[in-house]
Each structure stands twice: as structure tokens, then as C-alpha cells.
Scaffold this active site. Structure first.
Site, PDB file in Angstrom:
ATOM      1  N   SER A   1      -1.685 -59.885 -12.664  1.00  0.00           N
ATOM      2  CA  SER A   1      -2.998 -59.345 -13.313  1.00  0.00           C
ATOM      3  C   SER A   1      -3.815 -60.591 -13.504  1.00  0.00           C
ATOM      4  O   SER A   1      -4.122 -61.386 -12.712  1.00  0.00           O
ATOM      5  CB  SER A   1      -2.763 -58.668 -14.555  1.00  0.00           C
ATOM      6  OG  SER A   1      -3.975 -57.719 -14.690  1.00  0.00           O
TER       7      SER A   1
ATOM      8  N   ASP B   1      -1.616 -49.548  -7.167  1.00  0.00           N
ATOM      9  CA  ASP B   1      -2.364 -50.218  -8.285  1.00  0.00           C
ATOM     10  C   ASP B   1      -3.449 -49.329  -8.676  1.00  0.00           C
ATOM     11  O   ASP B   1      -4.441 -49.319  -7.826  1.00  0.00           O
ATOM     12  CB  ASP B   1      -2.364 -51.735  -8.113  1.00  0.00           C
ATOM     13  CG  ASP B   1      -3.098 -52.403  -9.355  1.00  0.00           C
ATOM     14  OD1 ASP B   1      -3.733 -51.785 -10.129  1.00  0.00           O
ATOM     15  OD2 ASP B   1      -2.859 -53.569  -9.408  1.00  0.00           O
TER      16      ASP B   1
ATOM     17  N   HIS C   1       0.166 -51.125 -11.438  1.00  0.00           N
ATOM     18  CA  HIS C   1      -0.413 -52.557 -11.741  1.00  0.00           C
ATOM     19  C   HIS C   1       0.786 -53.263 -12.347  1.00  0.00           C
ATOM     20  O   HIS C   1       1.143 -53.027 -13.505  1.00  0.00           O
ATOM     21  CB  HIS C   1      -1.491 -52.121 -12.691  1.00  0.00           C
ATOM     22  CG  HIS C   1      -2.397 -53.666 -12.914  1.00  0.00           C
ATOM     23  ND1 HIS C   1      -3.055 -54.598 -12.020  1.00  0.00           N
ATOM     24  CD2 HIS C   1      -2.338 -54.138 -14.183  1.00  0.00           C
ATOM     25  CE1 HIS C   1      -3.408 -55.341 -12.648  1.00  0.00           C
ATOM     26  NE2 HIS C   1      -3.178 -55.252 -13.934  1.00  0.00           N
TER      27      HIS C   1
END
Ligand SMILES: [Ca+2]
Length: 508
Positions: A186, A397, A436
Site C-alpha cells: 500500500s 483489491d 488490499h
């Protein structure tokens, strides 16, 4: 007599001298540029409770780190500028150091040190480090009127942390780390790319997952998306996410050659939400016309209406169960609105309804000026010293579009001489059914660091990395992740839950 005494003393010293040059506590007097060491403390093996990792936007509850090996815990504050206030921690194994350094990345707007990820690296025998990225708390409010703090968040905190962590390791062991690795997802993925681009000497291997990048485009897309999916007439209640998900699987699961609840390559799935539109009115098992429009927007990449130029990407079919991350409302994802409020418009009262895709993206790019965005495809200096870049991204995601990683991979590989030439330098692993940085229905437990070490230290280029799916602590499916553009293809016999029954091949 005197000589004998000296010799005896020398012998005694050589016997009792520790194998390392410094005690942990003595590191508190170590002098490094722009650095105040605030803690240098030996920590015994066992449990340590520390603040949690800030994965998305809200700092999580404290985490109890269990079964830690004994280590030297160093905390420091770095002030490369007068407005900087960068907190870092460096953890050094008391024994059994593997000789290398593994830095770990952050999430969201950071504002917290990633202790959980540090614990994993420490377990694996690394010296590890993490930074709070230069401010406290997981929101973007800090950036207002603090351009130096924004730069710290963008790249400087990580770079400074890297230099200091290496110096602290060298002081402690009298030996600098042989190799340095970055491991982040991320924001941590974006940080890794930034390091490769801007400070190519810092790391020898970089694992960059689901990079939240380019951040200006990601935030623009998230707000543009909200403008389409949050109005009441379009709003999709979370109870309908499984309905849409099932329709997507019905349309696309088997099309990849295997009905296994996963979509191997969602970009080949042409699902139209209109197929589940209610014949009339509304019902729990179908979508209203407004909800169809919202679902279509989820699957649509935003484009500049004047130029037709794509602004960013979209979530892929298969991501539906995670849509609450961006589509829950009543406000857009705060990481995105924070960027426009506190960085772009510098107005805490800025109203996201006023966001204009055609104009505001360009403004955000201009203001960022390569501070947070990590788009540079030129990795010449990083690759020149043997640097390896390992990218990964979950196809399901729901927060950062998977094609953002595909796009960076393709652009960089093309820039650096093409896929064949880059095959031993840059690799991308797409993860079917993973959300994610984890979660989702697909096999989502894997070890990218071991793949990286095998690659960088043992010359084994990663072709397939086995991922596991775990239910209630038990592995119930393994599946190879394949180096892009390859996908895992079932051999046609044997359990579909066992990785050995799959080959990696290009399917297009
Ligand atoms: Ca399938």
C-alpha cells in the site's frame, strides 16, 4: 612484571570482549547527523505490546507482539529540516543476526510505526526499521502549512531512516549490513518504488505490494468514484455486494478454464451489472437502475472528458465483497479527501462534491511535483548495482486498482529495455482473489521476502510463488502465483486445491 600485567589484561579483555563492538545501552550516546537517540534498551525475549499498524486510515488497536527474540531496541527522532519530526525505531537481534537489513513500510497517511511488520523481520533474523513518516496520527491534516513534513511523508523520512538504521547497525555490530531489503504494501509499496527511483543505493531488493500510487491519481479516482456511488439514488447497500459478486463469478469464474471461485485474470471478465437489474422497483437480489450505474462506475476507469485521457484505473470484477472500503459512505475515503483538503486546496472545508476530474487532477499533479507520487520508470541506477524489484497486487483489491501495479510494471519494463531484458530485475505477481494487501477469497498467504532473498542472494529468479489459503488456522488450498503475464493454469487432473497441479503460462 609490568609487561606481564599488560599481557594478562589484554588476554582477559580478549576473552571477555563481546562479539559486537557496542552494548545496546551505549548506542544512546551515538552521534549521527540530525539525530537524537531517545531510547537504546535491551529487550528480553518474550512479549511486547505496542501501538498497532495503521493499515488504511485509522490507527489500529495496540498489538501484542508475541515470542519476540531478544533484541536491542533503538528509538530516535530525526530532524533533517527545522520542521521535521521523524520518529524511527531500529531493532537489532541480540544474537543470530543474519547480517542483513529489512526495512518495513507503512499504510495510509502513516503517522505510526509499523511494529507488527518489524516483529516479523526481527523473527527472521534481520535488523529492521520503521518510521512514523514524520508525524503522528493517520490523517493528512499534518500537511496543512507544513511542506517539509509533507516531503518527509513523501520520501525523506524513509530515506533518512534507512541511512540511520544502517549506521546504528554498524555501530552495534561493528559491521554494516551486507544487503538491505525493503518490504512494504500500500503506502509501503509506494515508498519502496520511491526508494528505487530516488535513492537507488539504499536497497538491494525491494518488495512493493499494491503500491498506493501515483497517489494524486489514486485520490482523484477515489473521489470521482464517490461522486458516482454515494448519492442516495445510486447507493448500493452492503447486503447486495454478495449478489453482485455471485453474478460476476457466474459470468467469469469458469471462463478462465477452471470453476474454482476465482478469476485468474479479471481484465478478461466483461461483466455488465445491467444483467442483474431489477425488472421493476427494488429487491434484495437485484439492482435498481441507479445501483447498476454505481456498479458500472466501480468497473470503469475515469477519463478526462475533454481529452479522453485515462486518469487512473478501476477495481476489477471479483472485488465486490470489499466494496465497503470505498463505497460505504457517507463520505469518500478520508485518505483521498485529506489529500485535496490539506495538500492540494489547503482548505479544511473543501467540499468533495466540488471535485472536478478534468481540472483538479492536473492541479494535484502539479502541486505534488514528484513528492508523494512515485511514477518514474527509470530504475537504471537501482538495477545497475543488482537491485531487484518484486511487485505484487491482489486482483480483488477494493482500494487500490490492481492495474496500477500492472501499469507501473509495463511502463518500467518498456523503459528499461523490454520484458526479456528485465526478466531478472523486475517481476510482478498478481494474486487472484486477494484484497488490499491481504484478505479476500483467494490464496493470500505467501512469503515474498523469501522469494526476494532467493533471487538476490541465490540467483533464483522467481517464476512461481506458492500461496496458501487458510481457514481457521488450516491450509485448505495452495496455488502458485505466476510471474506476470503468466497465470496459473490447471493441468486437468488432481486436486484444484494443490499448487502442484497447476502450471504457469501465458494465456493470451
Ligand atoms: Ca476460475
Amino acid at each position: 612484571m609490568k609487561l606481564h600485567l599488560v599481557a594478562a589484561l589484554a588476554a582477559a579483555v580478549s576473552v571477555v570482549a563481546p562479539s559486537r563492538a557496542a552494548t545496546c545501552e551505549s548506542l544512546s550516546s551515538l552521534s549521527l547527523p540530525d539525530t537524537s537517540i531517545t531510547l537504546a534498551q535491551s529487550v528480553g525475549a518474550g512479549q511486547l505490546t505496542l501501538p498497532g499498524r495503521n493499515v488504511a486510515e485509522v490507527p489500529s488497536a495496540p498489538v501484542a507482539l508475541k515470542d519476540l527474540p531478544a533484541f536491542c531496541r533503538v528509538a530516535a527522532t530525526l530532524k533533517p529540516t527545522s520542521d521535521s519530526d521523524i520518529k524511527i525505531e531500529v531493532w537489532l537481534p541480540a544474537s543470530g543476526w543474519n547480517g542483513n537489513f529489512e526495512a518495513v513500510g507503512n499504510g495510509g497517511w502513516a503517522g505510526v510505526i509499523s511494529y507488527g511488520a518489524m516483529a516479523e523481520a526481527l523473527h527472521d533474523g534481520y535488523v529492521t526499521a520503521s518510521t512514523d513518516t514524520g508525524h503522528v496520527g493517520g490523517r493528512g491534516t499534518f500537511a496543512l502549512d507544513h511542506p517539509e513534513k509533507l516531503t518527509d511523508f513523501g520520501y525523506r523520512a524513509v530515506h533518512e531512516m534507512t541511512l540511520k538504521a544502517k549506521a546504528i547497525a554498524e555501530a552495534f555490530y561493528r559491521s554494516a549490513p551486507r544487503l538491505s531489503y525493503w518490504n512494504g504494501c500500500s503506502t509501503g509499496g509506494r515508498q519502496g518504488l520511491k526508494e528505487a527511483q530516488r535513492f537507488p543505493a539504499d536497497y538491494d531488493g525491494i518488495v512493493a505490494g499494491a503500491a498506493a500510487n501515483p497517489r494524486t491519481r489514486l485520490s482523484s479516482w477515489q473521489i470521482w468514484l464517490s461522486q458516482g456511488v454515494l448519492p442516495p439514488e445510486n447507493y448500493i447497500p452492503a447486503s447486495k455486494y454478495p449478489v453482485i459478486h455471485k453474478a460476476v463469478l457466474d459470468a467469469c469464474d469458469a471462463a478462465d478454464g477452471l470453476k474454482d471461485g476465482l478469476i485468474a485474470d479479471p481484465t478478461r471478465c466483461n461483466f455488465d451489472p445491467k444483467t442483474i437489474e431489477c425488472k421493476s422497483g427494488d429487491a434484495p437480489t437485484c439492482l435498481t437502475a441507479g445501483q447498476v450505474a454505481a456498479a458500472q462506475r466501480m468497473y470503469t476507469a475515469p477519463k478526462n472528458s475533454r481529452t479522453g485521457e485515462p486518469v487512473y484505473f478501476n477495481v476489477e470484477p471479483g472485488s465486490e465483497l470489499g466494496w465497503a472500503m470505498l463505497a460505504r459512505g457517507p463520505e469518500p475515503f478520508s485518505a483521498a479527501t485529506d489529500q485535496f483538503r490539506y495538500v492540494v486546496f489547503k482548505d479544511p472545508k473543501w467540499d468533495w462534491h466540488s471535485f472536478n476530474l478534468d481540472n483538479d487532477v492536473a492541479l494535484a499533479d502539479k502541486i505534488d511535483n514528484d513528492t508523494i507520487n512515485a511514477s518514474d520508470p527509470n530504475l537504471k541506477a537501482f538495477l545497475a548495482h543488482g537491485g531487484k524489484l518484486l511487485l505484487y497486487h491482489g486482483w480483488a483489491d477494493p482500494g487500490v486498482p490492481p492495474l496500477a501495479s500492472v501499469n507501473y510494471y509495463k511502463t518500467t519494463v518498456d523503459t528499461m529495455g523490454g520484458e526479456a531484458k528485465m526478466a531478472d530485475s523486475i517481476r510482478l505477481f498478481m494474486v487472484p482473489g486477494m484484497g488490499h494487501c491481504g484478505g479476500g477469497e483467494g490464496p493470500n498467504t505467501f512469503d515474498m521476502m523469501t522469494a526476494m532473498v532467493d533471487w538476490r542472494e541465490h540467483g533464483k529468479t522467481p517464476e512461481r510463488i506458492v500461496a496458501s489459503h487458510i481457514t481457521a488456522g488450516k491450509v485448505d488450498r495452495t496455488r502458485p502465483l505466476c510471474a506476470y503475464p503468466q497465470v496459473a493454469k490447471y493441468k486437468g487432473s488432481g486436486s484444484v486445491d494443490q499448487a502442484e497441479n497447476f502450471v504457469c503460462e501465458v494465456s493470451r
